[in-house]
Design an enzyme around this catalytic site. Structure first.
Site: not given
Length: 275
Positions: A49-50, A88, A118, A120, A186
């Site tokens: 998502d970056s 993501d 993925k 978070e 991270e």
């Protein structure tokens, strides 16, 4: 087995089983050409998502949508044959309930061809990870600094120092026990990253963590030097494409204004030349 020697992409189960073997290599990609460039060299490609910050100019990842992830995921998949693709789940697409997470994860995998998603979060997302993996959705977890939670974390700060150490360890153990096949660490102190890597039976993928993690991931635009003004501590620049690109663009602009481009070799004559 090195990426170049593979014929087909590894599966999430194979990634999980690689714990303790040759370090895993992962990079982000958002376009077909970039995916093609890295396919022979990496084990996994993350459509992160970056992309919102890297390609769309957003200030953070919170504005990324499912539509964006599906679009870029499908583009990346077209460029891959040997690397496994992970996509993501964007902010707001999985936090409400396990059922919401399943609907959106299934859509991402269906529309992009991803092998896994993925998401978070640690302890708070364990139930969701368990729900997804029980329904054939492979999950890569992400703990430590979770960029989608920057408003509650107070910014992009190192996680797991001092009294916070136990929380990050608990998050890592929770996602492993819930069925994640790997976990991204991270901005976690190296010593804690090493403890987590030793404690878990799934691979750890470091980004600003430790060289002893089972693998590493970076944002490809960071490591290629496409950004000249932004360089996190954990990034090593393996190229200077941003500076090289700006130099090339300036040279082009100068030649256009001087009418030295296009030259005779770049234009077409009225008649077809004879051999």
């Amino acid at each position: 087995m090195s990426a170049s020697a593979r014929v087909t992409a590894p599966t999430p189960s194979e990634i999980r089983a690689s714990k303790g073997a040759e370090p895993l290599v992962m990079l982000t990609a958002y376009t077909t050409p970039m995916a093609q460039m890295m396919d022979d060299h990496v084990d996994m490609v993350l459509v992160g998502d970056s992309v919102g910050m890297v390609l769309h100019g957003l200030p953070d990842t919170l504005g990324v949508t499912m539509e964006m992830m599906c679009l870029h995921g499908a583009a990346v998949k077209r460029g891959l044959h040997k690397a496994m693709m992970v996509v993501d789940m964007p902010f707001g697409s999985y936090e409400e309930s396990p059922e919401q997470a399943f609907r959106n994860a299934a859509a991402l995998m269906r529309d992009t061809g991803a092998a896994a998603v993925k998401l978070e979060g640690g302890v708070t997302m364990a139930e969701t990870i368990r729900f997804l993996t029980a329904r054939s959705i492979p999950v890569m977890a992400h703990v430590g600094l979770t960029p989608q939670a920057i408003n509650t974390l107070g910014g992009y700060k190192v996680q797991g120092r001092g009294d916070d150490r136990a929380r990050v360890m608990a998050d890592a153990k929770a996602v492993a026990e819930a069925g994640a096949f790997s976990v991204v660490l991270e901005k976690v102190p190296a010593s804690l990253s090493d403890e987590i890597t030793s404690a878990l039976d799934i691979p750890t993928i470091g980004i600003g963590a430790s060289a002893n993690c089972d693998g590493q991931v970076l944002v490809v635009d960071d490591m290629l030097g496409l950004f000249t003004a932004f360089k996190p501590k954990f990034v090593k620049r393996y190229g200077t494409l941003g500076a090289d690109g700006e130099t090339a663009i300036k040279a082009y602009a100068d030649e256009v204004r001087a009418r030295s481009f296009p030259g005779p070799e770049h234009v077409f004559a009225d008649e077809v030349p004879t051999k």
